[in-house]
Write a protein that holds these residues in place. Structure first.
Motif, PDB file in Angstrom:
ATOM      1  N   PHE A 152       0.820  -1.200   0.000  1.00 54.35           N
ATOM      2  CA  PHE A 152       0.000   0.000   0.000  1.00 54.35           C
ATOM      3  C   PHE A 152       0.866   1.267   0.000  1.00 54.35           C
ATOM      4  CE2 PHE A 152      -2.636  -3.210   2.353  1.00 54.35           C
ATOM      5  CZ  PHE A 152      -3.442  -3.512   1.271  1.00 54.35           C
ATOM      6  N   ILE A 153       2.041   1.198   0.621  1.00 54.73           N
ATOM      7  CA  ILE A 153       2.978   2.326   0.550  1.00 54.73           C
ATOM      8  C   ILE A 153       3.489   2.454  -0.882  1.00 54.73           C
ATOM      9  CG2 ILE A 153       5.146   3.276   1.425  1.00 54.73           C
ATOM     10  CD1 ILE A 153       4.734   1.675   3.987  1.00 54.73           C
ATOM     11  N   GLN A 154       3.839   1.337  -1.470  1.00 57.50           N
ATOM     12  CA  GLN A 154       4.349   1.309  -2.833  1.00 57.50           C
ATOM     13  C   GLN A 154       3.312   1.818  -3.835  1.00 57.50           C
ATOM     14  OE1 GLN A 154       5.049  -2.259  -5.983  1.00 57.50           O
ATOM     15  NE2 GLN A 154       5.938  -2.620  -3.960  1.00 57.50           N
ATOM     16  N   GLU A 155       2.090   1.315  -3.739  1.00 59.98           N
ATOM     17  CA  GLU A 155       1.044   1.699  -4.690  1.00 59.98           C
ATOM     18  C   GLU A 155       0.672   3.170  -4.534  1.00 59.98           C
ATOM     19  OE1 GLU A 155      -2.934  -0.372  -6.341  1.00 59.98           O
ATOM     20  OE2 GLU A 155      -2.999   0.105  -4.202  1.00 59.98           O
ATOM     21  N   ALA A 156       0.526   3.618  -3.290  1.00 59.23           N
ATOM     22  CA  ALA A 156       0.177   5.022  -3.056  1.00 59.23           C
ATOM     23  C   ALA A 156       1.249   5.947  -3.618  1.00 59.23           C
ATOM     24  CB  ALA A 156      -0.018   5.273  -1.564  1.00 59.23           C
ATOM     25  N   ALA A 157       2.525   5.605  -3.383  1.00 62.40           N
ATOM     26  CA  ALA A 157       3.626   6.474  -3.796  1.00 62.40           C
ATOM     27  C   ALA A 157       3.786   6.532  -5.309  1.00 62.40           C
ATOM     28  CB  ALA A 157       4.926   5.996  -3.151  1.00 62.40           C
ATOM     29  N   PHE A 158       3.892   5.392  -5.941  1.00 63.02           N
ATOM     30  CA  PHE A 158       4.304   5.345  -7.340  1.00 63.02           C
ATOM     31  C   PHE A 158       3.150   5.275  -8.335  1.00 63.02           C
ATOM     32  CE2 PHE A 158       7.992   3.030  -5.189  1.00 63.02           C
ATOM     33  CZ  PHE A 158       8.637   4.221  -4.901  1.00 63.02           C
ATOM     34  N   GLN A 159       2.091   4.534  -7.997  1.00 63.36           N
ATOM     35  CA  GLN A 159       0.974   4.410  -8.926  1.00 63.36           C
ATOM     36  C   GLN A 159      -0.041   5.548  -8.771  1.00 63.36           C
ATOM     37  OE1 GLN A 159       2.297   1.177  -7.690  1.00 63.36           O
ATOM     38  NE2 GLN A 159       3.258   1.455  -9.682  1.00 63.36           N
ATOM     39  N   PHE A 160      -0.427   5.849  -7.551  1.00 63.25           N
ATOM     40  CA  PHE A 160      -1.514   6.800  -7.330  1.00 63.25           C
ATOM     41  C   PHE A 160      -1.055   8.260  -7.327  1.00 63.25           C
ATOM     42  CE2 PHE A 160      -4.199   3.468  -4.828  1.00 63.25           C
ATOM     43  CZ  PHE A 160      -4.467   2.814  -6.014  1.00 63.25           C
ATOM     44  N   ILE A 161       0.021   8.550  -6.581  1.00 62.17           N
ATOM     45  CA  ILE A 161       0.454   9.942  -6.423  1.00 62.17           C
ATOM     46  C   ILE A 161       1.474  10.341  -7.483  1.00 62.17           C
ATOM     47  CG2 ILE A 161       1.403  11.647  -4.821  1.00 62.17           C
ATOM     48  CD1 ILE A 161       0.616   9.791  -2.519  1.00 62.17           C
ATOM     49  N   GLY A 162       2.345   9.403  -7.852  1.00 58.60           N
ATOM     50  CA  GLY A 162       3.384   9.716  -8.826  1.00 58.60           C
ATOM     51  C   GLY A 162       4.606  10.358  -8.197  1.00 58.60           C
ATOM     52  N   LEU A 163       5.017   9.853  -7.035  1.00 58.28           N
ATOM     53  CA  LEU A 163       6.213  10.361  -6.370  1.00 58.28           C
ATOM     54  C   LEU A 163       7.466   9.803  -7.038  1.00 58.28           C
ATOM     55  CD1 LEU A 163       5.042  10.039  -2.642  1.00 58.28           C
ATOM     56  CD2 LEU A 163       4.950  12.054  -4.124  1.00 58.28           C
ATOM     57  N   MET A 187      13.783   4.768  -0.341  1.00 58.90           N
ATOM     58  CA  MET A 187      13.257   5.957   0.318  1.00 58.90           C
ATOM     59  C   MET A 187      14.144   7.145  -0.011  1.00 58.90           C
ATOM     60  SD  MET A 187      12.930   6.869   4.392  1.00 58.90           S
ATOM     61  CE  MET A 187      11.788   5.575   4.818  1.00 58.90           C
ATOM     62  N   GLY A 188      13.511   8.247  -0.406  1.00 55.54           N
ATOM     63  CA  GLY A 188      14.263   9.440  -0.757  1.00 55.54           C
ATOM     64  C   GLY A 188      13.454  10.690  -0.500  1.00 55.54           C
ATOM     65  N   LYS A 189      13.993  11.817  -0.896  1.00 51.40           N
ATOM     66  CA  LYS A 189      13.322  13.094  -0.656  1.00 51.40           C
ATOM     67  C   LYS A 189      11.991  13.151  -1.399  1.00 51.40           C
ATOM     68  CE  LYS A 189      13.911  18.095  -1.203  1.00 51.40           C
ATOM     69  NZ  LYS A 189      13.268  18.393   0.078  1.00 51.40           N
ATOM     70  N   GLY A 190      10.935  13.399  -0.641  1.00 54.58           N
ATOM     71  CA  GLY A 190       9.623  13.620  -1.238  1.00 54.58           C
ATOM     72  C   GLY A 190       8.983  12.422  -1.889  1.00 54.58           C
ATOM     73  N   ASN A 191       9.373  11.193  -1.507  1.00 49.03           N
ATOM     74  CA  ASN A 191       8.732  10.045  -2.166  1.00 49.03           C
ATOM     75  C   ASN A 191       8.044   9.082  -1.198  1.00 49.03           C
ATOM     76  OD1 ASN A 191      10.888   8.519  -1.103  1.00 49.03           O
ATOM     77  ND2 ASN A 191      11.223   7.396  -3.016  1.00 49.03           N
ATOM     78  N   ILE A 192       7.730   9.561   0.005  1.00 50.01           N
ATOM     79  CA  ILE A 192       7.005   8.737   0.975  1.00 50.01           C
ATOM     80  C   ILE A 192       5.614   9.333   1.206  1.00 50.01           C
ATOM     81  CG2 ILE A 192       6.996   7.767   3.302  1.00 50.01           C
ATOM     82  CD1 ILE A 192       9.246   6.749   1.540  1.00 50.01           C
ATOM     83  N   PRO A 193       4.565   8.591   0.954  1.00 51.33           N
ATOM     84  CA  PRO A 193       3.216   9.105   1.235  1.00 51.33           C
ATOM     85  C   PRO A 193       2.967   9.171   2.728  1.00 51.33           C
ATOM     86  CG  PRO A 193       3.101   6.816   0.531  1.00 51.33           C
ATOM     87  CD  PRO A 193       4.544   7.224   0.396  1.00 51.33           C
ATOM     88  N   THR A 194       2.069  10.051   3.140  1.00 46.83           N
ATOM     89  CA  THR A 194       1.707  10.101   4.548  1.00 46.83           C
ATOM     90  C   THR A 194       0.985   8.812   4.930  1.00 46.83           C
ATOM     91  OG1 THR A 194      -0.430  11.140   4.111  1.00 46.83           O
ATOM     92  CG2 THR A 194       1.451  12.608   4.477  1.00 46.83           C
ATOM     93  N   LEU A 195       1.019   8.503   6.202  1.00 47.80           N
ATOM     94  CA  LEU A 195       0.385   7.270   6.677  1.00 47.80           C
ATOM     95  C   LEU A 195      -1.126   7.314   6.440  1.00 47.80           C
ATOM     96  CD1 LEU A 195       1.446   4.683   7.893  1.00 47.80           C
ATOM     97  CD2 LEU A 195       0.995   5.605  10.162  1.00 47.80           C
ATOM     98  N   GLY A 196      -1.706   8.511   6.437  1.00 46.73           N
ATOM     99  CA  GLY A 196      -3.129   8.627   6.167  1.00 46.73           C
ATOM    100  C   GLY A 196      -3.495   8.177   4.772  1.00 46.73           C
ATOM    101  N   THR A 197      -2.703   8.588   3.786  1.00 43.66           N
ATOM    102  CA  THR A 197      -2.963   8.169   2.412  1.00 43.66           C
ATOM    103  C   THR A 197      -2.687   6.681   2.226  1.00 43.66           C
ATOM    104  OG1 THR A 197      -2.590  10.358   1.470  1.00 43.66           O
ATOM    105  CG2 THR A 197      -2.221   8.492   0.013  1.00 43.66           C
ATOM    106  N   LYS A 248      -2.344  15.707  -2.056  1.00 40.36           N
ATOM    107  CA  LYS A 248      -3.664  16.324  -1.997  1.00 40.36           C
ATOM    108  C   LYS A 248      -4.368  16.212  -3.349  1.00 40.36           C
ATOM    109  CE  LYS A 248      -5.920  20.219   0.224  1.00 40.36           C
ATOM    110  NZ  LYS A 248      -5.716  21.404   1.082  1.00 40.36           N
ATOM    111  N   GLU A 249      -3.609  16.342  -4.413  1.00 46.32           N
ATOM    112  CA  GLU A 249      -4.173  16.203  -5.757  1.00 46.32           C
ATOM    113  C   GLU A 249      -4.801  14.818  -5.947  1.00 46.32           C
ATOM    114  OE1 GLU A 249      -2.518  16.150 -10.370  1.00 46.32           O
ATOM    115  OE2 GLU A 249      -1.324  17.095  -8.797  1.00 46.32           O
ATOM    116  N   PHE A 250      -4.115  13.790  -5.466  1.00 49.43           N
ATOM    117  CA  PHE A 250      -4.650  12.429  -5.555  1.00 49.43           C
ATOM    118  C   PHE A 250      -5.919  12.276  -4.725  1.00 49.43           C
ATOM    119  CE2 PHE A 250      -4.485   8.390  -3.009  1.00 49.43           C
ATOM    120  CZ  PHE A 250      -5.172   7.611  -3.928  1.00 49.43           C
TER     121      PHE A 250
END
Length: 356
Positions: free
Chosen positions: A257-268, A275-285, A337-339
């Protein structure tokens, strides 16, 4: 013309057309000059709030307020055709068969942590929400965020009405029940976010561990086996030394769910899967992503960072201001937030506090 030449003469234009078609799809372009239908993440550009005919037929005859089986996943698939519901909420003894997490290091996968995870799962023994909830034919879930927007909204009773109430990190219930409710089905956290005072834990809730680095898994193993917590160098703040739960009440969140939220849904940024700068979704998402796969209806409350109000309270339970989130190294709040706005606009999820 030789037969082989004729064959090449026919095949070459066909291959070129196929290449153009798939390339154009990937780039969100269309061969005949049409406007793109999807954004670069794969979401419909024109989000439709109305139900498609097939879903209208499926859910139209249900009584008002009745739980709608499969609704969240069905709505998600209408705006994101690549969505596949099947993804277990927690890791179980078959976790090594989950290909999508096997190739990545934490937080996006389990590579290098297989042995310690296997040891933990041997002790926890249970891998679901519990017999009563797992047997429900339709589950209504709410993720209660920690946002200051929850304050003075009097949503406690409405939140408690959901089958599954998901809370995050150390956000308290006691003293805030009028706004946030009293019910906690599960609390998702990582070491630095866990409640440190054992007396502040609610009764009868699951403790769900989300690991972001190898050190986190070592910490959780010590918690599961009730050992003295050692090796604290590497945490960015103090961590809990004890969690008042039996091993059977502990779970490991599926890192997919961390992987999907970051790369598929948000596009980090992918950053080679690290793990790097700006590529971790919040736990809420991450929790919302989990719920889309495992709940029939999904609601949220306490979500939404208002960056235009830097002096507004960031959380409902403390005095940290909204400006503090600007300094986040790991999150990209604007992209996230866009997602989430896509989900709200398309009625995939319901936002009770209307902060998204």
């Amino acid at each position: 013309m030789k037969p082989t030449h004729k064959l090449l003469f026919i095949l070459c234009p066909m291959l070129v057309l196929v290449f153009i078609y798939y390339s154009s799809e990937k780039l969100q372009l269309y061969v005949w000059g049409q406007k793109p239908l999807y954004d670069k993440q794969g979401f419909l550009l024109q989000l439709e709030t109305k139900l498609p005919l097939e879903l209208t037929y499926k859910y139209g005859n249900l009584s008002k307020g009745a739980c709608k089986p499969g609704y969240a996943a069905a709505k998600m698939a209408t705006i994101y055709p690549k969505f596949i519901k099947s993804a277990p909420m927690f890791l179980d003894r078959n976790f090594k068969r989950l290909a999508k997490i096997s190739y990545y290091l934490p937080p996006f996968g389990i590579r290098t942590q297989e042995r310690i995870i296997d040891s933990i799962l041997t002790a926890t023994k249970n891998y679901g929400l519990g017999e009563q909830l797992d047997s429900l034919s339709c589950k209504r879930c709410i993720i209660v965020g920690n946002g200051g927007i929850l304050f003075n909204k009097s949503l406690g009773t409405r939140i408690d009405d959901y089958d599954v109430v998901i809370r995050l990190n150390e956000a308290p219930v006691k003293g805030y029940s009028r706004d946030v409710g009293t019910k906690t089905t599960l609390r998702i956290t990582y070491p630095e976010g866990a409640i440190q005072n054992p007396e502040n834990y609610e009764k009868d809730s699951l403790f769900v561990f989300s690991g972001f680095k190898p050190l986190d898994f070592k910490w959780f193993r010590q918690i599961v086996f009730k050992e003295n917590v050692r090796g604290l160098d590497g945490f960015w703040k103090s961590v809990a030394h004890r969690v008042p739960r039996e091993p059977t009440e502990l779970r490991i969140l599926n890192p997919f769910f961390i992987q999907e939220a970051a790369f598929q849904f948000i596009g980090l940024p992918f950053n080679n899967g690290l793990m790097g700068k700006g590529n971790i979704p919040t736990l809420g998402t991450v929790a919302i992503t989990m719920a889309l796969h495992n709940c029939d209806e999904v609601a949220v409350a306490g979500f939404g960072y208002d960056m235009s109000a830097p002096h507004a309270p960031l959380h409902y339970y403390e005095n940290i201001k909204m400006s503090a989130i600007r300094e986040s190294w790991t999150h990209d709040i604007s992209k996230e937030k866009e997602f989430l706005r896509k989900l709200v606009r398309a009625n995939v999820i319901t936002d009770l506090t209307k902060g998204i």
